[in-house]
Motif scaffolding. Structure first.
Motif, short mmCIF file in Angstrom:
data_model
loop_
_atom_site.label_atom_id
_atom_site.label_comp_id
_atom_site.label_asym_id
_atom_site.label_seq_id
_atom_site.Cartn_x
_atom_site.Cartn_y
_atom_site.Cartn_z
N ILE A 192 1.47 -2.76 2.76
CA ILE A 192 1.62 -2.16 1.44
C ILE A 192 0.38 -2.46 0.61
O ILE A 192 -0.17 -1.58 -0.08
CB ILE A 192 2.88 -2.71 0.73
CG1 ILE A 192 4.14 -2.27 1.47
CG2 ILE A 192 2.94 -2.27 -0.73
CD1 ILE A 192 5.41 -2.90 1.00
N LYS A 193 -0.10 -3.63 0.71
CA LYS A 193 -1.29 -4.03 -0.03
C LYS A 193 -2.51 -3.26 0.43
O LYS A 193 -3.34 -2.82 -0.37
CB LYS A 193 -1.47 -5.52 0.18
CG LYS A 193 -2.53 -6.13 -0.70
CD LYS A 193 -2.54 -7.66 -0.54
CE LYS A 193 -3.60 -8.25 -1.48
NZ LYS A 193 -3.68 -9.72 -1.36
N SER A 194 -2.59 -3.01 1.70
CA SER A 194 -3.72 -2.25 2.27
C SER A 194 -3.71 -0.82 1.77
O SER A 194 -4.75 -0.26 1.44
CB SER A 194 -3.61 -2.33 3.80
OG SER A 194 -4.53 -1.42 4.41
N LEU A 195 -2.58 -0.23 1.71
CA LEU A 195 -2.45 1.15 1.24
C LEU A 195 -2.87 1.23 -0.22
O LEU A 195 -3.53 2.20 -0.63
CB LEU A 195 -1.00 1.64 1.40
CG LEU A 195 -0.53 1.91 2.83
CD1 LEU A 195 0.98 2.23 2.85
CD2 LEU A 195 -1.27 3.13 3.43
N ARG A 196 -2.51 0.26 -0.97
CA ARG A 196 -2.91 0.31 -2.37
C ARG A 196 -4.40 0.11 -2.51
O ARG A 196 -5.04 0.76 -3.35
CB ARG A 196 -2.20 -0.79 -3.15
CG ARG A 196 -0.75 -0.55 -3.30
CD ARG A 196 -0.15 -1.45 -4.39
NE ARG A 196 1.32 -1.39 -4.30
CZ ARG A 196 2.05 -0.37 -4.74
NH1 ARG A 196 1.49 0.68 -5.32
NH2 ARG A 196 3.39 -0.39 -4.57
N ALA A 197 -4.91 -0.72 -1.69
CA ALA A 197 -6.36 -0.97 -1.80
C ALA A 197 -7.17 0.26 -1.42
O ALA A 197 -8.27 0.51 -1.96
CB ALA A 197 -6.72 -2.17 -0.93
#
Lengths: 158, 228
Positions: free
Chosen positions: A125-130
């Motif tokens: 999830i964090k990767s997608l936001r980044a």
């Protein structure tokens, strides 16, 4: 009383004196036959009702015994039942505590596969936001929140 | 003379043993009564046969009236029959029997108006003693009648209590202590009453002593001759 009179009395008391012998000699009466018959008949009459009376008494005693035995048994059973009822009422009530079974987290269709753990999912999830893919990140976040309701829900970023 | 008279008196008694004064076995009497209480009528017959005559004579002497004696006699045996269930052999049966008899006489005296009647039917008309075989001799009969009359007069003249004790002692075979129990007095009082009775009778019959003294000697003589 003189000594002579005392001796005469002692002689008489031995039942050998002339006075005693003379008495026995002249007084020899016996009851007449009709008196004998009357007395002996009366003695027999007194026994005549003995047999039936004994039978009646025996029957009465038997009935009493049977009744007592039957009633005794019934009463005994009633007493026992009452006693058991009292004992049952006096026993402490058994409280039943219903304990909800420990249910493991529900495995929904949105939950990640067994291969992806919770940390990996959060990393994704964090990767997608980044990467600027906020929409995909929000979708994954919603799924994660559903799968882990106890977790502090993470609000989708704007 | 005295020794001859005494020996003669003893022989007289043996020779003329009254047939109606059987020795009472106290244990058997009590057992017969208990057997009767349990329903054995024959036991009563035996008991009655043993005691009927002495009891009847006692009542005749005490009541001095044959009709009254008959009534009391039936009453006494009626009570014996009625009390059979409650009878307990604590004392001799004779004590039990004569206690009932004595009380019955007292009750009758209280209610009967014929107690001191001169119309005595009992003794004067009784000729039983003259029926014995050796009494058919005229001289004996005359002497016997005179003696009997004298004896009866002397007996009737006794106070009731003394006559009762004397008659009981003669007929029942009981001891003075037992007679005292029957008449509700102590043994010494019973003995005293008997002493007075015997004294008065001997004085009244003084001249009549010769009657049975002569007979006792005759009886002893006849016995000796028989043995030879």
């Amino acid at each position: 009383m003189s000594d002579l009179e005392d001796r005469e009395l002692e002689d008489y008391l031995h039942r050998k004196s002339a006075l005693s012998l003379g008495y026995k000699r002249i007084y020899v009466e016996a009851p007449p036959a009709e008196l004998d018959r009357a007395v002996t008949a009366r003695a027999r009459r007194a026994l005549r009702f003995l047999g039936p009376a004994l039978i009646a008494a025996g029957i009465a005693i038997g009935i009493v015994l049977v009744l007592n035995t039957g009633i005794g048994r019934i009463m005994g059973a009633l007493v026992m039942a009452e006693r058991q009822q009292k004992e049952a009422a006096e026993r402490e009530p058994i409280t039943v505590t219903i304990v909800e079974p420990i249910v493991p987290p529900r495995q929904t269709s949105a939950s990640p596969t067994a291969e992806m753990s919770r940390e990996q999912w959060l990393a994704k999830i964090k990767s997608l936001r980044a990467s600027g893919n906020a929409e995909a990140a929000n979708i994954e976040q919603a799924k994660f929140n559903k799968a882990y309701p106890a977790e502090q829900p993470v609000l989708p970023s704007e | 003379m005295e020794k001859t008279n005494e020996a003669g008196a003893i022989e007289f008694q043996r020779a003329c043993a009254p047939a109606e004064r059987p020795a009472s076995n106290d244990v058997d009497d009590a057992q017969l009564m208990l057997d009767y209480a349990r329903g054995n009528a024959h036991a009563f017959d035996l008991l009655y046969a043993r005691h009927k005559a002495p009891l009847y004579r006692y009542l005749l002497r005490h009541c001095r009236d044959r009709a009254l004696a008959d009534d009391v006699f039936q009453d006494v045996w009626g009570r014996v029959i009625r009390y059979r269930k409650s009878y307990q052999p604590r004392a001799k049966f004779a004590t039990f029997l004569y206690r009932i008899a004595h009380n019955s006489v007292i009750d009758q005296f209280r209610t009967s108006a014929r107690r001191h009647s001169d119309q005595v039917e009992s003794v004067d008309d009784n000729q039983d003693f003259l029926q014995a075989p050796d009494t058919q001799r005229p001289d004996f009969q005359l002497a016997g009648e005179q003696f009997r009359a004298a004896f009866q007069t002397a007996l009737d003249a006794l106070p009731d209590e003394q006559r009762a004790v004397f008659s009981l002692y003669e007929e029942s075979g009981l001891s003075l202590e037992e007679i005292g129990q029957i008449t509700d007095v102590g043994a010494e009082t019973a003995k005293s009453r008997l002493r007075y009775a015997v004294n008065k009778l001997r004085k009244a019959l003084g001249s009549a002593d010769a009657f049975f003294t002569h007979e006792s000697n005759s009886a002893a003589t006849r016995r000796v001759k028989h043995e030879e």
